[in-house]
Every structure is written in structure tokens, then in C-alpha cells.
Scaffold this motif. Structure first.
Motif, PDB file in Angstrom:
ATOM      1  N   LYS A   1     -41.598  35.551 -32.706  1.00 31.28           N
ATOM      2  CA  LYS A   1     -40.439  34.990 -33.399  1.00 31.28           C
ATOM      3  C   LYS A   1     -40.243  35.804 -34.676  1.00 31.28           C
ATOM      4  O   LYS A   1     -41.150  35.892 -35.506  1.00 31.28           O
TER       5      LYS A   1
ATOM      6  N   ASP B   1     -46.985  26.468 -30.223  1.00 32.98           N
ATOM      7  CA  ASP B   1     -47.382  25.419 -31.165  1.00 32.98           C
ATOM      8  C   ASP B   1     -48.829  24.997 -30.931  1.00 32.98           C
ATOM      9  O   ASP B   1     -49.162  23.818 -30.989  1.00 32.98           O
TER      10      ASP B   1
ATOM     11  N   TYR C   1     -45.524  32.069 -31.941  1.00 30.74           N
ATOM     12  CA  TYR C   1     -44.449  31.255 -31.375  1.00 30.74           C
ATOM     13  C   TYR C   1     -44.936  29.976 -30.706  1.00 30.74           C
ATOM     14  O   TYR C   1     -44.239  28.965 -30.701  1.00 30.74           O
TER      15      TYR C   1
ATOM     16  N   ASN D   1     -43.454  28.632 -36.473  1.00 30.27           N
ATOM     17  CA  ASN D   1     -43.200  27.191 -36.412  1.00 30.27           C
ATOM     18  C   ASN D   1     -43.127  26.604 -37.818  1.00 30.27           C
ATOM     19  O   ASN D   1     -42.124  26.748 -38.498  1.00 30.27           O
ATOM     20  N   ASP D   2     -44.195  25.958 -38.264  1.00 27.44           N
ATOM     21  CA  ASP D   2     -44.127  25.338 -39.592  1.00 27.44           C
ATOM     22  C   ASP D   2     -44.868  26.144 -40.662  1.00 27.44           C
ATOM     23  O   ASP D   2     -44.992  25.710 -41.791  1.00 27.44           O
TER      24      ASP D   2
ATOM     25  N   HIS E   1     -49.115  30.409 -35.865  1.00 27.02           N
ATOM     26  CA  HIS E   1     -48.215  29.304 -36.237  1.00 27.02           C
ATOM     27  C   HIS E   1     -47.095  29.719 -37.179  1.00 27.02           C
ATOM     28  O   HIS E   1     -46.335  28.861 -37.671  1.00 27.02           O
TER      29      HIS E   1
END
Length: 572
Positions: free
Chosen positions: A496, A473, A471, A551-552, A548
Motif C-alpha cells: 500500500k 491486518d 497491507y 492500516n493504522d 501494519h
């Protein structure tokens, strides 16, 4: 479209709603193709096939000229006429149409998970020959198909494919006496799996492909509501870590029952006979009236007999293998907590480096946190610095504090992983051993053997323990210098959700483990405290790796985190 009723003969069971078929060789073993074409088993299956064909075939002007719409009697009479070279075999229907229908019938049968069974007595000669016996039936089915096919097409095949025509697997069953407490007599006649033969790669399909919710305690022992019989239930005796588990499953859950073979050690007759299990699971049985969330599973601690009893109801949702696996692990983890051991939701790898060093690292976190992805990334970035990586546990293990010694053990001999998480090399190298669950769908899974039972239950030293943080960054790894901060991070179980369960967005789970610690937080907390005290006293690396994934999902960033992790391991 209404699903046809199941076939339920003494020697053959087939449920089209679950695409499961069970053959009982003890009730009847067919030895020739003429016995097969004249059997009630084939007649009933042809009836099942034609019922489905009628539902799928558009209306035609003259149904009498459509072979898939004939009666089972006409269908079988035509097959017999072809086999005996009767001149009027094709008087009403074209060869091409009959051949297409036979192909459909053959393919339809093979869409079922077909499991053959044999029951043995002690020292029965069939014990050493059960695979040979099953192969004879497979040869018989494929010979019947090819004989009809080649007679219809007028020439021999140019290419032969040796598929599993008769059965997908074969189970050798045995009746065993075990240390059965009063109240468990309903389980007395249910046979244990003694040996199991699989024909991988196995492609299995279930109605559900995702797990939801958590398992909760019930106030009534589920055994009181058990109605299974020796005809519709089987028992897989498993060693889950060092816990002895008797896993009873309904035959409609055969996909999950067979998949256990790639995940948990099959206990042998000596481990079962005259022994009381630590865990009992009743899978595919009704709950009791007082249960909340009747669609999910429940557990009960039988204090008088020191047995954890789990129950998972019969419904479409629980066909997903995650229910079988996670209920087994929940019962095991509850047993571990009662023994003052700490259940760990994560993966443990023993890594051998090119410089001769060996280090163990535990990746910790809830589903979707990035444990498997971190291991894959570590393998990718290591180049020739890593000689080998041994899986001690893939999903669940335990930490035990014995005096001043802290050691880890595993639970599973296999791995239940998302296909998307596997590199192509790992996926292809294990294809001939894998059991694949819904491979064409999202969250497709494969169960592959990973290690031997003696290895996973050894006492393993812990060099590094990292939380999979999906979660934040950030990139890289972070070592905790403060024990309380580290403990708070691990206990919070933040992540997440990535669609492997029914959760979405940010979530927290006590100690990142909804399979035992969540249910017994008060009992787990002092064990956590003692383990963290020992880790920080011994200066063990306790940290987090930034995956990560929430995120992306950048592979480059995950690889960079893996490089930093590799550097930290080499520096220990």
C-alpha cells in the motif's frame, strides 16, 4: 516574480533558480578582503542580491533613502567607505539600515549551495592542501562580514559563530584518461572528482521532493545527444557494489552530486585510469526525440562496449535526489541481471546477539513497505539481547548463486532514509555527518554513511529473508512452508503506497523492484527460480513480517511483530 539570470564568470557561477554557486579557485583565488570587495565576483553577486531585493521590497515614497534599492555601484562604494572609515559613509543611509542589508546579503549568499573547485595535475602540491586553501577563503569571507558588522554596530561581537561562510564543500578535480570507446569522446575533457570535502550537517533544498514513474529503455545511446562541457559538468566516479560507474552531472544538480559522497564509494584515480566503466550516467542532459516520457530518465545498453548508459533530463522534477540514486541503482541492477545475479530491493542487517550468535536478516519490499521501520522496531524491543546491528545494505543489494553457495552483497556505503523513519537517537548521533534534503517538508530525507565499501561487497551468508507486508491486518511474522507460495508473494511485490512516490493505494511491482527487474522481467525470472530453489534446499527462513503501516500504523503492533521476529532469529 522573474528569477534573475545566472552569473557565469570563469571563476564564479551562481544560479538563483537552483540556489547553486560554484567557485573555481584555479581561475581566481582571492587573498584579501580588499581584493574581495573590489572583485567582479562580488559585484555580480551584489547585483543579483539587489535584483531580488527590488522584487521583494514594497514601493516606497523615496527610493533613494532605502539602501536595498540602491545601485550595485552605490552599495559597494558604501561598503568600501565603511571599511576605510570614511566620514561620509553614513551621510545618506542610517547605520542600522545598512547593517540590516549586509545581514540580508550575507544570509542570502549562505542560502546557496556553495561548492569550491580546484583542478590538479598529477603530484600537484595542492592535492594535500586543498582543504587548507578552502578554509582560507572561508576565513576571508567571514572576516569581511565581521569587519563591516562590527564597524556598523560600533563594538565587537559578544558571540562568534563559526559558520561555513565561504563554501559548503570543496572538490578536488582531476583530468584522467580512461578506456574510452569510440563515440564517447564528448566526455573526454570532463573532470573527475578526486577528493571531496563536505561541511556537515548540510541542509540542501531542491525544487522537487518526490520521485514518480519508472525508467524505461531507449533505442538510441544518450551519449549521441550529450552537449555538456568541462565548464558545466563534473564526474563522480563511483563503486556501486562492484560495478564501476561514471556519474556525470550538470552543475545545477550539485546537491545530488555532492550527496553521492554519503551514498556510494568514491572510486580513486587508479580505479578510473585506463578502465572502462560498467555504467555511465548523464544527469541533467536532454533525451532523444524518440524517447517517450521526456520528463523522466532512460537507459540504453551499449552491447558493443558492454556499458549501461543512463540519461536523466534537466527539469525541476528531477532535482529530487531519488532520481540520481535510483537511476544509478537501475543501471547497476541491469548489470547484475546480465551477470545472472538477483537485485534485491531491501535492507540487510548483520545482527550480533548477547549470547554470541550472529545472524543476517534481509528485509524485502518496495518503497514504504516498512523495511526501515521494522529495523527500528527490532532495535527498540531487543533491550539488551542485541549487541550491535551492522548495515550491509540499506536499499539495494544482490544475491549471487555460485555453485551451491548463495551469498549477498550490498551496493551503497550509506543510507538515504526518511527523517520520520529515524529514531531521535539515530538522527542526533549522525547529525554531524548527515546531508539533509528539504528537512522542513513532507518526505524529508537524510543521507548518512552506514558502512565501508570492503564490508558491503564481502560475500555475506543469508540466515533469514522476510517480505515487509504493510497491507494485511495481521501481527507478527509468518514463515512460508511452500516454495511456490513464497515465490509468488515476493514476485507480486504488493504494498500500500505511503506517499514516498506518486503512487496511491494498493499497488504491485514485479519482484518489488522497479529498478531493473521490472524492465527485464524475462531475464530476472530464471534467476529468481534458481535462488528460491537454493533457499528452500538449504532450509533458509523465508517469510514475511507484518508492518501494519498501510492500516493504522500502530507502533504497538509493529513492535509485537518485531518481538516475534527477534524470537525467530534467536531460534535459528
Amino acid at each position: 516574480m522573474q528569477t534573475p539570470a545566472a552569473i557565469d564568470l570563469a571563476s564564479f557561477y551562481a544560479n538563483p533558480d537552483r540556489n547553486v554557486a560554484v567557485l573555481d579557485y584555479n581561475s581566481r583565488f582571492i587573498t584579501s578582503i580588499f581584493d574581495l570587495v573590489n572583485s567582479d565576483e562580488l559585484a555580480d553577486f551584489v547585483r543579483l542580491f539587489l535584483d531580488e531585493q527590488r522584487d521583494r521590497t514594497p514601493e516606497v515614497a523615496d527610493a533613494s533613502t532605502t539602501f536595498n534599492l540602491v545601485t550595485p555601484q552605490v552599495y559597494l562604494a558604501t561598503i568600501k567607505a565603511i571599511l576605510t572609515d570614511q566620514p561620509d559613509a553614513f551621510a545618506q543611509y542610517q547605520k542600522s539600515e545598512i547593517l540590516a542589508s549586509i545581514e540580508d546579503l550575507y544570509s542570502y549568499y549562505r542560502t546557496y549551495l556553495r561548492v569550491a573547485t580546484m583542478t590538479i595535475k598529477q603530484n600537484d602540491v595542492v592535492a594535500s592542501e586543498f582543504m587548507t586553501i578552502d578554509q582560507r577563503f572561508n576565513d576571508l569571507v567571514i572576516r569581511l562580514y565581521r569587519t563591516i558588522e562590527e564597524k556598523l554596530q560600533g563594538h565587537a561581537n559578544h558571540v562568534y559563530r563559526q559558520v561555513s561562510a565561504g563554501s559548503s564543500a570543496c572538490m578536488l578535480l582531476q583530468e584522467l584518461n580512461w578506456q574510452m570507446p569510440a563515440g564517447y569522446e564528448k566526455l573526454k575533457d570532463i573532470r573527475f572528482i578526486d577528493r571531496l570535502m563536505l561541511r556537515p550537517p548540510m541542509m540542501l533544498h531542491t525544487k522537487s521532493n518526490k520521485r514518480k514513474g519508472t525508467f524505461t529503455a531507449t533505442q538510441v545511446n544518450p551519449i549521441t545527444n550529450f552537449k555538456g562541457t568541462e565548464d558545466d559538468f563534473f564526474c563522480y566516479p563511483a563503486m556501486i557494489g562492484e560495478s564501476l560507474a561514471y556519474i556525470y552531472f550538470h552543475r545545477d544538480y550539485m546537491a545530488s552530486g555532492l550527496a553521492l559522497a554519503n551514498l556510494f564509494q568514491l572510486a580513486d584515480a587508479k580505479q578510473v585510469a585506463d578502465h572502462k566503466p560498467d555504467l555511465v550516467l548523464l544527469f541533467g542532459t536532454p533525451g532523444v526525440a524518440t524517447d517517450t516520457d521526456a520528463e523522466n530518465g532512460h537507459y540504453f545498453y551499449d552491447q558493443a562496449n558492454d556499458i549501461y548508459v543512463g540519461q536523466v533530463p534537466y527539469n525541476d522534477q528531477t532535482t529530487y535526489f531519488g532520481y540520481m540514486k535510483k537511476m544509478c541503482l537501475t543501471l547497476h541492477n541491469l548489470h547484475m541481471i546480465a551477470q545472472k545475479r538477483l537485485p534485491i530491493h531491501g535492507s540487510m542487517m548483520k545482527i550480533t546477539f548477547a549470547n554470541g550468535q550472529t545472524k543476517t536478516v534481509v528485509f524485502f519490499g518496495d518503497s514504504g513497505a516498512g523495511k526501515s521501520e521494522s529495523i527500528e522496531a527490532l532495535q527498540q524491543v531487543a533491550d539488551d539481547q542485541i549487541v550491535s546491528m551492522e548495515t550491509i545494505f540499506d536499499d539495494m543489494g544482490s544475491f549471487t548463486l555460485q555453485g551451491k553457495e548463495l551469498y549477498a552483497q550490498g551496493t551503497e556505503t550509506g543510507a538515504f532514509v526518511r527523517l520520520d523513519d529515524l529514531s531521535s537517537e539515530v538522527a542526533f548521533n549522525n547529525m554531524d555527518r548527515g546531508i539533509y534534503m528539504n528537512p522542513e517538508q513532507k518526505n524529508a530525507r537524510v543521507i548518512i554513511p552506514a558502512n565501508t565499501w570492503p564490508r558491503i561487497v564481502m560475500h555475506h551468508h543469508i540466515d533469514m529473508w522476510v517480505y515487509a507486508n504493510n497491507y494485511d491486518d495481521a501481527v507478527g511474522v509468518h514463515r512460508f512452508t511452500d516454495q511456490e507460495t513464497a515465490k509468488a508473494t515476493f514476485i507480486a511485490g504488493k504494498r500500500k503506497a505511503l506517499g514516498t512516490t506518486d503512487e496511491v493505494g494498493m499497488s504491485t511491482t514485479f519482484f518489488a523492484n522497479p529498478f531493473g527487474p521490472v524492465q527485464e522481467q524475462a531475464a530476472t525470472q530464471p534467476i529468481i527460480d534458481a535462488v528460491f530453489d537454493r533457499l528452500f534446499t538449504d532450509d533458509v527462513y523465508v517469510g514475511e513480517i507484518y508492518t501494519h503501516l498501510g492500516n493504522d500504523k500502530s507502533q504497538d503492533k509493529l513492535n509485537e511483530s518485531a518481538r516475534q521476529l527477534l524470537a525467530e532469529l534467536l531460534a535459528l
